[in-house]
Design a protein around this motif. Structure first.
Motif, PDB file in Angstrom:
ATOM      1  N   ALA A 173      36.255  33.085  28.137  1.00 22.69           N
ATOM      2  CA  ALA A 173      36.311  32.659  29.537  1.00 22.69           C
ATOM      3  C   ALA A 173      35.185  33.270  30.362  1.00 22.69           C
ATOM      4  N   ALA A 174      34.792  34.483  30.003  1.00 23.68           N
ATOM      5  CA  ALA A 174      33.754  35.186  30.770  1.00 23.68           C
ATOM      6  C   ALA A 174      32.396  34.510  30.680  1.00 23.68           C
ATOM      7  N   SER A 175      32.218  33.642  29.691  1.00 20.29           N
ATOM      8  CA  SER A 175      30.918  32.999  29.495  1.00 20.29           C
ATOM      9  C   SER A 175      30.681  31.828  30.450  1.00 20.29           C
ATOM     10  N   ASP A 176      31.700  31.454  31.229  1.00 19.89           N
ATOM     11  CA  ASP A 176      31.586  30.315  32.143  1.00 19.89           C
ATOM     12  C   ASP A 176      32.129  30.727  33.510  1.00 19.89           C
ATOM     13  N   PRO A 177      31.327  30.626  34.567  1.00 18.37           N
ATOM     14  CA  PRO A 177      31.787  31.031  35.907  1.00 18.37           C
ATOM     15  C   PRO A 177      33.054  30.296  36.358  1.00 18.37           C
ATOM     16  N   THR A 178      33.270  29.063  35.895  1.00 25.69           N
ATOM     17  CA  THR A 178      34.443  28.309  36.337  1.00 25.69           C
ATOM     18  C   THR A 178      35.735  28.787  35.660  1.00 25.69           C
ATOM     19  N   THR A 179      35.611  29.561  34.587  1.00 24.59           N
ATOM     20  CA  THR A 179      36.800  30.055  33.893  1.00 24.59           C
ATOM     21  C   THR A 179      36.916  31.579  33.925  1.00 24.59           C
ATOM     22  N   ALA A 180      35.897  32.234  34.439  1.00 22.63           N
ATOM     23  CA  ALA A 180      35.892  33.706  34.445  1.00 22.63           C
ATOM     24  C   ALA A 180      37.004  34.286  35.315  1.00 22.63           C
ATOM     25  N   SER A 181      37.528  33.491  36.231  1.00 25.13           N
ATOM     26  CA  SER A 181      38.578  33.992  37.140  1.00 25.13           C
ATOM     27  C   SER A 181      39.981  33.931  36.529  1.00 25.13           C
ATOM     28  N   ILE A 182      40.120  33.380  35.338  1.00 24.77           N
ATOM     29  CA  ILE A 182      41.448  33.297  34.706  1.00 24.77           C
ATOM     30  C   ILE A 182      41.985  34.709  34.481  1.00 24.77           C
ATOM     31  N   GLU A 183      43.240  34.916  34.856  1.00 20.78           N
ATOM     32  CA  GLU A 183      43.895  36.217  34.655  1.00 20.78           C
ATOM     33  C   GLU A 183      44.612  36.199  33.304  1.00 20.78           C
ATOM     34  N   TYR A 184      44.064  36.916  32.339  1.00 27.49           N
ATOM     35  CA  TYR A 184      44.694  36.988  31.022  1.00 27.49           C
ATOM     36  C   TYR A 184      45.438  38.318  30.882  1.00 27.49           C
ATOM     37  N   CYS A 185      46.653  38.260  30.371  1.00 29.30           N
ATOM     38  CA  CYS A 185      47.465  39.464  30.192  1.00 29.30           C
ATOM     39  C   CYS A 185      48.170  39.434  28.853  1.00 29.30           C
ATOM     40  N   CYS A 186      48.173  40.571  28.180  1.00 30.48           N
ATOM     41  CA  CYS A 186      48.939  40.706  26.941  1.00 30.48           C
ATOM     42  C   CYS A 186      50.358  41.129  27.331  1.00 30.48           C
ATOM     43  N   THR A 187      51.228  40.151  27.466  1.00 33.31           N
ATOM     44  CA  THR A 187      52.597  40.407  27.895  1.00 33.31           C
ATOM     45  C   THR A 187      53.464  39.234  27.487  1.00 33.31           C
ATOM     46  N   THR A 188      54.740  39.267  27.871  1.00 39.18           N
ATOM     47  CA  THR A 188      55.658  38.176  27.553  1.00 39.18           C
ATOM     48  C   THR A 188      56.212  37.580  28.842  1.00 39.18           C
ATOM     49  N   ALA A 189      56.796  36.399  28.718  1.00 42.45           N
ATOM     50  CA  ALA A 189      57.409  35.756  29.879  1.00 42.45           C
ATOM     51  C   ALA A 189      58.517  36.630  30.448  1.00 42.45           C
ATOM     52  N   GLU A 190      59.296  37.246  29.558  1.00 39.66           N
ATOM     53  CA  GLU A 190      60.410  38.093  30.001  1.00 39.66           C
ATOM     54  C   GLU A 190      59.921  39.276  30.832  1.00 39.66           C
ATOM     55  N   ASP A 191      58.805  39.863  30.444  1.00 43.32           N
ATOM     56  CA  ASP A 191      58.278  40.997  31.200  1.00 43.32           C
ATOM     57  C   ASP A 191      57.759  40.565  32.571  1.00 43.32           C
ATOM     58  N   LEU A 192      57.162  39.380  32.645  1.00 46.82           N
ATOM     59  CA  LEU A 192      56.681  38.901  33.942  1.00 46.82           C
ATOM     60  C   LEU A 192      57.849  38.592  34.881  1.00 46.82           C
ATOM     61  N   VAL A 193      58.961  38.148  34.317  1.00 45.33           N
ATOM     62  CA  VAL A 193      60.145  37.895  35.142  1.00 45.33           C
ATOM     63  C   VAL A 193      60.586  39.184  35.815  1.00 45.33           C
ATOM     64  N   LYS A 194      60.520  40.290  35.074  1.00 43.28           N
ATOM     65  CA  LYS A 194      60.900  41.588  35.639  1.00 43.28           C
ATOM     66  C   LYS A 194      59.993  41.988  36.791  1.00 43.28           C
ATOM     67  N   GLU A 195      58.760  41.456  36.801  1.00 53.50           N
ATOM     68  CA  GLU A 195      57.815  41.752  37.871  1.00 53.50           C
ATOM     69  C   GLU A 195      57.954  40.774  39.037  1.00 53.50           C
ATOM     70  N   ASN A 196      58.935  39.871  38.925  1.00 52.51           N
ATOM     71  CA  ASN A 196      59.189  38.873  39.972  1.00 52.51           C
ATOM     72  C   ASN A 196      57.999  37.952  40.230  1.00 52.51           C
ATOM     73  N   ARG A 197      57.253  37.668  39.177  1.00 52.07           N
ATOM     74  CA  ARG A 197      56.138  36.732  39.310  1.00 52.07           C
ATOM     75  C   ARG A 197      56.669  35.305  39.292  1.00 52.07           C
ATOM     76  N   GLN A 198      56.077  34.410  40.081  1.00 47.75           N
ATOM     77  CA  GLN A 198      56.440  33.003  40.075  1.00 47.75           C
ATOM     78  C   GLN A 198      55.201  32.134  40.250  1.00 47.75           C
ATOM     79  N   PHE A 199      55.304  30.904  39.731  1.00 45.31           N
ATOM     80  CA  PHE A 199      54.165  29.998  39.718  1.00 45.31           C
ATOM     81  C   PHE A 199      54.610  28.585  40.095  1.00 45.31           C
ATOM     82  N   ASP A 200      53.655  27.804  40.617  1.00 52.81           N
ATOM     83  CA  ASP A 200      53.957  26.422  40.980  1.00 52.81           C
ATOM     84  C   ASP A 200      54.293  25.597  39.737  1.00 52.81           C
ATOM     85  N   ALA A 201      53.607  25.892  38.639  1.00 55.79           N
ATOM     86  CA  ALA A 201      53.862  25.174  37.391  1.00 55.79           C
ATOM     87  C   ALA A 201      53.782  26.147  36.229  1.00 55.79           C
ATOM     88  N   VAL A 202      54.725  26.027  35.311  1.00 56.21           N
ATOM     89  CA  VAL A 202      54.770  26.863  34.109  1.00 56.21           C
ATOM     90  C   VAL A 202      54.569  25.949  32.904  1.00 56.21           C
TER      91      VAL A 202
END
Length: 325
Positions: A173-202
């Protein structure tokens, strides 16, 4: 083509208390398999039993992976994570182990673009139809879906339980300015739920057949979706036709996928997926199948959901119901 899921079917499934494995509906009228797949099935029948997997097992008695059996804090399957970590460096090799996903990506993106633009009332023909929307790609692998979603203007988060996959995704992703902003995380859906994260589309494609508890996984996807947001999943149907093509044909004969990529007993039928999502307060609105053309080596959307299929649902505002143990 898209299947509209009838309201009567959704209501019947939502009120069902039977285990998902037992939810069976009449099979739809399906077109004949491609000639090459018929040849694969014929070759499989004549091949040596030592070179092929055992026939698919009968559905287990009692609690299955689809229903009951106690609650789980995570649907993560370490063996499945290790399986894909071992070939992580090949994610962006269009001729490597992930070639089928690269070939399927245009059809997958066509379905996602169409359903999300309709859901969020966007112009599907604009250059960035998803601009301003927060999307998460659950089980993003090396980012082959996350990147085109970012190019459509979405603010994308990609998560995967495999650290090797996330490293590859970051680098590419870093090789293209249009994709460099993607937030990549090594985690699971269950862990993100604990962080109260929400998205318009999953979005979670070709993942549910690799988790330990599909019901809990669907509940996590629901928790990550804002009320009235969209959820998109794709997987492989647990049908004899899928066994003959996606496992015997694709893995053992054509070698399109590494042997052992899929286990027939872990595949999910469309009825089971609709029911699991209903119990997680997600109403499935549309469904489409994917059909492979061996001559063009391309995939297209189809009414045939007997093998590969994709579903789009809407998160209801109420809290997901508690699943009986």
């Amino acid at each position: 083509m898209l299947h509209r899921v009838a309201p009567s079917l959704r209501r019947a499934l939502a009120s069902s208390t039977a285990p998902l494995r037992g939810a069976r509906l009449p099979d739809p009228l399906l077109p004949s398999p491609h000639a090459q797949w018929r040849r694969c099935a014929s070759a499989a029948a004549s091949a040596s039993s030592s070179s092929l997997p055992p026939p698919p097992p009968s559905p287990p008695q009692g609690p299955s992976r689809h229903g009951g059996g106690g609650s789980s804090t995570s649907s993560l399957n370490p063996a499945e994570v290790a399986k894909f970590a071992s070939i992580a460096e090949t994610w962006w090799d269009s001729q490597g182990p992930f070639k089928p996903l690269h070939l399927m990506n245009p059809a997958r993106l066509s379905f996602i673009r169409s359903t999300l633009c309709r859901h969020f009332r966007r112009d599907p023909y604009s250059a960035k139809p998803l601009e301003g929307l927060k999307l998460i790609d659950v089980g993003c692998g090396g980012g082959i879906l996350s990147e085109p979603l970012a190019r459509m203007g979405a603010t994308v988060t990609g998560i995967d339980a495999g650290d090797e996959n996330i490293k590859i995704a970051h680098i590419h992703a870093a090789s293209d300015p249009t994709t460099a902003s993607i937030e990549y995380c090594c985690t699971t859906a269950e862990d993100l739920v604990k962080e109260n994260r929400q998205f318009d589309a999953v979005i979670s494609l070709e993942v549910i057949e690799h988790v330990d508890n599909p019901l809990e996984f669907c509940k996590s996807l629901s928790a990550l979706t804002v009320p009235n947001g969209a959820t998109v999943l794709s997987t492989i149907n647990r049908s004899m036709r899928a066994y003959a093509t996606a496992i015997i044909g694709a893995e053992y004969i054509l070698r399109l996928l590494p042997i052992g990529t899929h286990e027939w007993s872990k595949l999910v039928t469309p009825e089971e997926l609709v029911l699991a999502l209903q119990r997680a307060s997600i109403s499935v609105e549309e469904m489409s199948g994917f059909v492979y053309n061996p001559f063009t080596q391309g995939w297209s959307l189809s009414d045939d959901i007997s093998i590969n299929y994709i579903a789009y649902g809407v998160k209801r505002s109420e809290t997901p119901s508690t699943i009986s143990q």
